[in-house]
Scaffold this motif. Structure first.
Motif, PDB file in Angstrom:
ATOM      1  N   ASP A  12     -20.199  56.739 -46.694  1.00 16.26           N
ATOM      2  CA  ASP A  12     -19.061  57.530 -46.689  1.00 16.26           C
ATOM      3  C   ASP A  12     -19.464  58.706 -47.812  1.00 16.26           C
ATOM      4  O   ASP A  12     -18.914  59.290 -48.147  1.00 16.26           O
ATOM      5  N   ARG A  13     -20.312  59.590 -47.792  1.00 10.49           N
ATOM      6  CA  ARG A  13     -21.185  60.155 -48.583  1.00 10.49           C
ATOM      7  C   ARG A  13     -22.261  61.078 -47.295  1.00 10.49           C
ATOM      8  O   ARG A  13     -22.471  60.883 -46.428  1.00 10.49           O
ATOM      9  N   GLY A  14     -22.338  62.327 -47.563  1.00 11.92           N
ATOM     10  CA  GLY A  14     -23.053  63.235 -46.527  1.00 11.92           C
ATOM     11  C   GLY A  14     -23.578  63.684 -47.316  1.00 11.92           C
ATOM     12  O   GLY A  14     -24.225  64.365 -48.613  1.00 11.92           O
ATOM     13  N   GLU A  15     -23.668  65.658 -46.388  1.00 14.51           N
ATOM     14  CA  GLU A  15     -24.286  66.341 -47.161  1.00 14.51           C
ATOM     15  C   GLU A  15     -24.019  67.109 -48.555  1.00 14.51           C
ATOM     16  O   GLU A  15     -24.849  68.089 -48.743  1.00 14.51           O
ATOM     17  N   VAL A  16     -22.173  67.237 -48.206  1.00 12.24           N
ATOM     18  CA  VAL A  16     -22.244  67.295 -49.283  1.00 12.24           C
ATOM     19  C   VAL A  16     -22.330  66.826 -50.935  1.00 12.24           C
ATOM     20  O   VAL A  16     -22.302  67.518 -51.817  1.00 12.24           O
ATOM     21  N   ASP A  17     -22.748  65.594 -50.634  1.00 17.16           N
ATOM     22  CA  ASP A  17     -22.858  64.843 -51.520  1.00 17.16           C
ATOM     23  C   ASP A  17     -24.780  64.685 -51.959  1.00 17.16           C
ATOM     24  O   ASP A  17     -24.884  64.273 -52.307  1.00 17.16           O
ATOM     25  N   ASP A  18     -25.765  65.827 -51.215  1.00 16.34           N
ATOM     26  CA  ASP A  18     -26.358  66.317 -50.858  1.00 16.34           C
ATOM     27  C   ASP A  18     -27.887  64.650 -50.858  1.00 16.34           C
ATOM     28  O   ASP A  18     -28.705  64.246 -50.810  1.00 16.34           O
ATOM     29  N   LEU A  19     -27.322  64.366 -48.986  1.00 13.89           N
ATOM     30  CA  LEU A  19     -27.932  63.067 -48.929  1.00 13.89           C
ATOM     31  C   LEU A  19     -28.270  64.192 -47.611  1.00 13.89           C
ATOM     32  O   LEU A  19     -27.535  64.368 -46.783  1.00 13.89           O
ATOM     33  N   THR A  20     -29.818  63.593 -47.500  1.00 15.30           N
ATOM     34  CA  THR A  20     -30.531  64.302 -46.797  1.00 15.30           C
ATOM     35  C   THR A  20     -31.501  62.959 -46.057  1.00 15.30           C
ATOM     36  O   THR A  20     -31.370  61.938 -47.229  1.00 15.30           O
ATOM     37  N   PRO A  21     -31.910  62.735 -44.602  1.00 10.27           N
ATOM     38  CA  PRO A  21     -32.608  62.274 -43.997  1.00 10.27           C
ATOM     39  C   PRO A  21     -33.957  61.433 -45.004  1.00 10.27           C
ATOM     40  O   PRO A  21     -34.593  62.861 -45.457  1.00 10.27           O
ATOM     41  N   GLY A  22     -34.336  60.100 -45.384  1.00  8.11           N
ATOM     42  CA  GLY A  22     -35.065  60.358 -46.520  1.00  8.11           C
ATOM     43  C   GLY A  22     -34.944  59.594 -47.627  1.00  8.11           C
ATOM     44  O   GLY A  22     -35.609  59.433 -48.309  1.00  8.11           O
ATOM     45  N   THR A  23     -33.581  60.294 -47.783  1.00  5.01           N
ATOM     46  CA  THR A  23     -33.198  60.007 -49.210  1.00  5.01           C
ATOM     47  C   THR A  23     -33.083  58.212 -48.991  1.00  5.01           C
ATOM     48  O   THR A  23     -32.445  57.509 -48.028  1.00  5.01           O
ATOM     49  N   VAL A  24     -33.914  57.783 -50.198  1.00  5.04           N
ATOM     50  CA  VAL A  24     -33.302  55.736 -50.440  1.00  5.04           C
ATOM     51  C   VAL A  24     -32.477  55.991 -51.783  1.00  5.04           C
ATOM     52  O   VAL A  24     -32.573  57.060 -53.209  1.00  5.04           O
ATOM     53  N   LEU A  25     -32.039  54.748 -51.490  1.00  4.33           N
ATOM     54  CA  LEU A  25     -30.303  54.377 -52.121  1.00  4.33           C
ATOM     55  C   LEU A  25     -30.681  53.537 -52.700  1.00  4.33           C
ATOM     56  O   LEU A  25     -30.727  52.435 -51.942  1.00  4.33           O
ATOM     57  N   ARG A  26     -29.847  52.614 -53.728  1.00  6.14           N
ATOM     58  CA  ARG A  26     -30.242  51.298 -53.938  1.00  6.14           C
ATOM     59  C   ARG A  26     -28.841  51.018 -53.906  1.00  6.14           C
ATOM     60  O   ARG A  26     -27.982  51.210 -54.267  1.00  6.14           O
ATOM     61  N   VAL A  27     -28.495  49.553 -53.449  1.00  2.00           N
ATOM     62  CA  VAL A  27     -27.221  48.808 -53.067  1.00  2.00           C
ATOM     63  C   VAL A  27     -26.802  48.514 -53.841  1.00  2.00           C
ATOM     64  O   VAL A  27     -27.485  47.523 -54.775  1.00  2.00           O
ATOM     65  N   MET A  28     -25.610  48.104 -54.902  1.00  2.00           N
ATOM     66  CA  MET A  28     -25.152  47.626 -56.031  1.00  2.00           C
ATOM     67  C   MET A  28     -24.131  46.601 -55.408  1.00  2.00           C
ATOM     68  O   MET A  28     -23.408  47.155 -54.903  1.00  2.00           O
ATOM     69  N   GLN A  29     -24.409  45.333 -55.723  1.00  2.00           N
ATOM     70  CA  GLN A  29     -23.298  44.497 -55.755  1.00  2.00           C
ATOM     71  C   GLN A  29     -22.350  43.799 -56.953  1.00  2.00           C
ATOM     72  O   GLN A  29     -22.790  44.102 -57.874  1.00  2.00           O
ATOM     73  N   ARG A  30     -20.980  44.130 -56.533  1.00  4.99           N
ATOM     74  CA  ARG A  30     -19.996  44.405 -57.458  1.00  4.99           C
ATOM     75  C   ARG A  30     -19.990  42.946 -58.378  1.00  4.99           C
ATOM     76  O   ARG A  30     -20.518  41.639 -57.790  1.00  4.99           O
ATOM     77  N   GLY A  31     -20.282  43.094 -59.601  1.00  7.09           N
ATOM     78  CA  GLY A  31     -20.400  41.762 -60.651  1.00  7.09           C
ATOM     79  C   GLY A  31     -19.495  40.824 -60.001  1.00  7.09           C
ATOM     80  O   GLY A  31     -17.645  41.956 -60.080  1.00  7.09           O
ATOM     81  N   GLU A  32     -19.482  39.065 -59.998  1.00  5.74           N
ATOM     82  CA  GLU A  32     -17.825  39.245 -60.190  1.00  5.74           C
ATOM     83  C   GLU A  32     -16.833  39.105 -61.706  1.00  5.74           C
ATOM     84  O   GLU A  32     -17.381  39.057 -62.376  1.00  5.74           O
ATOM     85  N   GLN A  33     -15.718  38.761 -61.113  1.00  8.28           N
ATOM     86  CA  GLN A  33     -15.255  38.375 -62.115  1.00  8.28           C
ATOM     87  C   GLN A  33     -13.932  36.987 -62.956  1.00  8.28           C
ATOM     88  O   GLN A  33     -14.368  36.369 -61.933  1.00  8.28           O
ATOM     89  N   VAL A  34     -15.304  36.504 -63.956  1.00  6.71           N
ATOM     90  CA  VAL A  34     -15.076  34.687 -64.300  1.00  6.71           C
ATOM     91  C   VAL A  34     -14.195  34.671 -65.330  1.00  6.71           C
ATOM     92  O   VAL A  34     -13.890  36.095 -66.053  1.00  6.71           O
ATOM     93  N   ILE A  35     -13.936  33.378 -65.460  1.00  9.43           N
ATOM     94  CA  ILE A  35     -13.531  32.849 -67.123  1.00  9.43           C
ATOM     95  C   ILE A  35     -13.586  32.730 -67.693  1.00  9.43           C
ATOM     96  O   ILE A  35     -14.528  31.193 -67.629  1.00  9.43           O
ATOM     97  N   ASP A  36     -13.919  33.122 -68.622  1.00 12.14           N
ATOM     98  CA  ASP A  36     -14.817  32.897 -69.955  1.00 12.14           C
ATOM     99  C   ASP A  36     -14.010  31.505 -70.795  1.00 12.14           C
ATOM    100  O   ASP A  36     -13.155  31.764 -71.299  1.00 12.14           O
ATOM    101  N   THR A  37     -14.537  30.680 -70.587  1.00  7.84           N
ATOM    102  CA  THR A  37     -13.896  29.411 -71.294  1.00  7.84           C
ATOM    103  C   THR A  37     -14.515  29.417 -72.785  1.00  7.84           C
ATOM    104  O   THR A  37     -13.726  28.858 -73.624  1.00  7.84           O
ATOM    105  N   VAL A  38     -15.676  29.855 -73.221  1.00  7.98           N
ATOM    106  CA  VAL A  38     -15.386  29.738 -74.772  1.00  7.98           C
ATOM    107  C   VAL A  38     -14.319  30.917 -75.510  1.00  7.98           C
ATOM    108  O   VAL A  38     -14.110  30.439 -76.330  1.00  7.98           O
ATOM    109  N   ALA A  39     -14.102  31.676 -74.876  1.00  9.35           N
ATOM    110  CA  ALA A  39     -13.405  32.970 -75.509  1.00  9.35           C
ATOM    111  C   ALA A  39     -12.171  33.080 -75.107  1.00  9.35           C
ATOM    112  O   ALA A  39     -11.817  34.101 -75.508  1.00  9.35           O
ATOM    113  N   GLY A  40     -11.050  31.997 -74.924  1.00  8.27           N
ATOM    114  CA  GLY A  40      -9.827  31.451 -74.810  1.00  8.27           C
ATOM    115  C   GLY A  40      -9.218  32.088 -73.634  1.00  8.27           C
ATOM    116  O   GLY A  40      -8.391  32.110 -73.435  1.00  8.27           O
TER     117      GLY A  40
END
Length: 84
Positions: A12-40
């Protein structure tokens, strides 16, 4: 939906975001939300993790098509991309 290596994805990004053919991007996967059993039992958001790389092969004003060049994890709909 799951996306793997050599799949074509739409960004959902394009030329207005400076994306042109040949641009390489890293895909980031959202980290999980976990319950911290040690800190309450408080919920903790884990950091995002790299899932692979895509290369833009066609771009328009506000949308681009990219090829998944490398997938180290399963890529999901809604994962975000960033400059490597």
């Amino acid at each position: 939906d799951q996306i793997g290596q050599y799949s074509v994805v739409v960004l959902d990004r394009g030329e207005v975001d400076d994306l042109t053919p040949g641009t390489v991007l890293r895909v980031m996967q959202r980290g999980e939300q976990v319950i911290d059993t040690v800190a309450g039992g408080m919920p903790v958001q884990l950091p995002d993790e790299p899932a692979g790389y895509v290369m833009v092969f066609r771009s328009f004003e506000r949308v681009s098509f990219a090829l998944v060049m490398e997938a180290t994890r399963v890529i999901h709909l809604g994962d975000r991309v960033e400059n490597p």
